[in-house]
Design a protein around this motif. Structure first.
Motif, PDB file in Angstrom:
ATOM      1  N   TYR A 145       1.194  51.297  -6.701  1.00 42.75           N
ATOM      2  CA  TYR A 145      -0.234  51.453  -6.385  1.00 42.75           C
ATOM      3  C   TYR A 145      -1.015  52.172  -7.489  1.00 42.75           C
ATOM      4  O   TYR A 145      -1.747  53.130  -7.220  1.00 42.75           O
ATOM      5  CB  TYR A 145      -0.413  52.185  -5.058  1.00 42.75           C
ATOM      6  CG  TYR A 145       0.206  51.473  -3.876  1.00 42.75           C
ATOM      7  CD1 TYR A 145      -0.470  50.430  -3.252  1.00 42.75           C
ATOM      8  CD2 TYR A 145       1.450  51.856  -3.379  1.00 42.75           C
ATOM      9  CE1 TYR A 145       0.095  49.772  -2.159  1.00 42.75           C
ATOM     10  CE2 TYR A 145       2.011  51.203  -2.288  1.00 42.75           C
ATOM     11  CZ  TYR A 145       1.327  50.161  -1.687  1.00 42.75           C
ATOM     12  OH  TYR A 145       1.884  49.515  -0.610  1.00 42.75           O
ATOM     13  N   PRO A 146      -0.879  51.752  -8.751  1.00 47.23           N
ATOM     14  CA  PRO A 146      -1.654  52.422  -9.813  1.00 47.23           C
ATOM     15  C   PRO A 146      -3.150  52.256  -9.578  1.00 47.23           C
ATOM     16  O   PRO A 146      -3.631  51.185  -9.191  1.00 47.23           O
ATOM     17  CB  PRO A 146      -1.209  51.685 -11.082  1.00 47.23           C
ATOM     18  CG  PRO A 146      -0.733  50.339 -10.601  1.00 47.23           C
ATOM     19  CD  PRO A 146      -0.105  50.602  -9.262  1.00 47.23           C
ATOM     20  N   GLY A 147      -3.890  53.330  -9.785  1.00 41.60           N
ATOM     21  CA  GLY A 147      -5.337  53.294  -9.688  1.00 41.60           C
ATOM     22  C   GLY A 147      -5.895  53.251  -8.282  1.00 41.60           C
ATOM     23  O   GLY A 147      -7.118  53.252  -8.105  1.00 41.60           O
ATOM     24  N   ARG A 148      -5.033  53.271  -7.273  1.00 41.74           N
ATOM     25  CA  ARG A 148      -5.519  53.228  -5.898  1.00 41.74           C
ATOM     26  C   ARG A 148      -5.836  54.640  -5.405  1.00 41.74           C
ATOM     27  O   ARG A 148      -5.364  55.651  -5.947  1.00 41.74           O
ATOM     28  CB  ARG A 148      -4.470  52.580  -4.983  1.00 41.74           C
ATOM     29  CG  ARG A 148      -4.111  51.165  -5.374  1.00 41.74           C
ATOM     30  CD  ARG A 148      -5.124  50.136  -4.971  1.00 41.74           C
ATOM     31  NE  ARG A 148      -4.961  49.757  -3.580  1.00 41.74           N
ATOM     32  CZ  ARG A 148      -4.110  48.818  -3.154  1.00 41.74           C
ATOM     33  NH1 ARG A 148      -3.331  48.171  -4.017  1.00 41.74           N
ATOM     34  NH2 ARG A 148      -4.035  48.524  -1.873  1.00 41.74           N
ATOM     35  N   LEU A 149      -6.636  54.729  -4.357  1.00 40.49           N
ATOM     36  CA  LEU A 149      -6.972  56.017  -3.761  1.00 40.49           C
ATOM     37  C   LEU A 149      -5.805  56.552  -2.956  1.00 40.49           C
ATOM     38  O   LEU A 149      -4.995  55.789  -2.406  1.00 40.49           O
ATOM     39  CB  LEU A 149      -8.215  55.881  -2.880  1.00 40.49           C
ATOM     40  CG  LEU A 149      -9.505  55.462  -3.594  1.00 40.49           C
ATOM     41  CD1 LEU A 149     -10.645  55.339  -2.587  1.00 40.49           C
ATOM     42  CD2 LEU A 149      -9.869  56.445  -4.702  1.00 40.49           C
ATOM     43  N   ASP A 150      -5.738  57.868  -2.851  1.00 42.63           N
ATOM     44  CA  ASP A 150      -4.594  58.528  -2.219  1.00 42.63           C
ATOM     45  C   ASP A 150      -5.079  59.804  -1.548  1.00 42.63           C
ATOM     46  O   ASP A 150      -6.209  60.262  -1.759  1.00 42.63           O
ATOM     47  CB  ASP A 150      -3.544  58.853  -3.290  1.00 42.63           C
ATOM     48  CG  ASP A 150      -2.136  59.003  -2.728  1.00 42.63           C
ATOM     49  OD1 ASP A 150      -1.988  59.281  -1.521  1.00 42.63           O
ATOM     50  OD2 ASP A 150      -1.183  58.847  -3.515  1.00 42.63           O
ATOM     51  N   HIS A 151      -4.202  60.407  -0.776  1.00 40.22           N
ATOM     52  CA  HIS A 151      -4.519  61.694  -0.175  1.00 40.22           C
ATOM     53  C   HIS A 151      -4.599  62.794  -1.233  1.00 40.22           C
ATOM     54  O   HIS A 151      -4.083  62.650  -2.347  1.00 40.22           O
ATOM     55  CB  HIS A 151      -3.436  62.072   0.852  1.00 40.22           C
ATOM     56  CG  HIS A 151      -3.692  61.510   2.202  1.00 40.22           C
ATOM     57  ND1 HIS A 151      -3.078  60.366   2.663  1.00 40.22           N
ATOM     58  CD2 HIS A 151      -4.512  61.920   3.204  1.00 40.22           C
ATOM     59  CE1 HIS A 151      -3.503  60.098   3.882  1.00 40.22           C
ATOM     60  NE2 HIS A 151      -4.374  61.026   4.232  1.00 40.22           N
TER      61      HIS A 151
END
Length: 290
Positions: A145-151
């Motif tokens: 998940y590169p570049g995706r939003l996360d907690h």
């Protein structure tokens, strides 16, 4: 798109594509048929039948079982059948993490379809305009998940660390957060899901936490996993989860749980009960409850 779509995306798997991995008749994993076939090279440890893989003549001691799995994992990693080993040991269990019958490298869990445990923290601030949440964007060089939003903070829960100790570690690494602030996090339950992935089956348990942060707190990533943090109005976060694929897949579930608990998804929503049930999906070998 809908909240229910995100829940379903985390629970896409066909039980017919996997067979149980059994120890003393207890299901401790779920193997894809191609993965099960790879275990034929260890007939002294595994017996394959049309409906299951049986771990035979397993020693009684956790350490001895762990050594067998480590030998198998090393070979599988050398053959690139699994990702490179992490060096973090996770519990092999049909129940909770304190009931480990063996330990295995984190990289192997999907191959064997074994339960993995993690911690996800909702970091938020109360303002005059309502709740705002701290969200991270994953670095572009991340393998998953590169570049995706996360907690703000999320990570695995390895064997040998208790909940508070591991959460402090993750908060320090991922958000530059001091231990005394991390210790204010409130445990608010757990979310479960089961998903067929390229690496195998992921029957995962995510322990969830809420942490109300002071207005002047600014996170600082110290381990390179996040490239930037945003502080967003919770309504914007809600819309991103519901209407886009911006978030790392399993983060959607924890945020949906936060939205439910804070009254930000209305009980009049036609999917409300399905959402509640979907956040606690039964895992393989676990009886379904009402």
């Amino acid at each position: 798109m809908s909240f229910l779509d995100k829940i379903r995306a985390c629970n896409r798997w066909n039980p017919r594509d996997f067979i149980p991995f059994l120890l003393d008749s207890e299901r401790i994993g779920s193997l894809r048929l191609s993965a099960a076939d790879r275990l034929r090279r260890w007939p002294q440890h595994f017996r394959l039948t049309p409906n299951a893989v049986h771990w035979i003549d397993a020693p009684a001691e956790v350490a001895a079982r762990t050594a067998i799995l480590a030998e198998v994992a090393g070979c599988l990693a050398d053959e690139q059948a699994i990702d490179p080993l992490h060096g973090e040991l996770y519990p092999v269990t049909a129940g909770d993490r304190e009931q480990a019958c063996a330990l295995i490298d984190r990289a192997c869990a999907p191959f064997f379809g074994m339960r993995a445990f993690g911690q996800h923290l909702n970091g938020f601030v109360r303002t005059a305009h309502g709740i705002e949440m701290w969200i991270g964007r994953r670095a572009a060089n991340r393998r998953l998940y590169p570049g995706r939003l996360d907690h703000l903070v999320a990570g695995g829960l390895p064997h040998g660390l208790d909940f508070a100790e591991n959460l402090r570690k993750e908060c320090a690494e991922e958000a530059g957060m001091p231990a005394e602030l991390a210790d204010r996090a409130i445990p608010v339950g757990a979310v479960t899901y089961c998903r067929d992935s390229e690496r195998g089956l992921k029957p995962d348990v995510m322990y969830c936490y809420d942490l109300e942060l002071p207005d002047d707190f600014v996170p600082r990533c110290t381990d390179g996993e996040v490239e930037i943090f945003y502080r967003l109005p919770v309504a914007e976060v809600r819309d991103l989860v519901r209407d886009t694929d911006e978030f790392k897949l399993n983060c959607n579930l924890v945020i949906i749980d936060f939205l439910i608990r804070h009254g930000l998804i209305a009980q009049s929503d036609p999917d409300y009960l399905a959402i509640l049930q979907g956040l606690r999906a039964p895992l393989p070998g676990q009886a379904k409850t009402v």
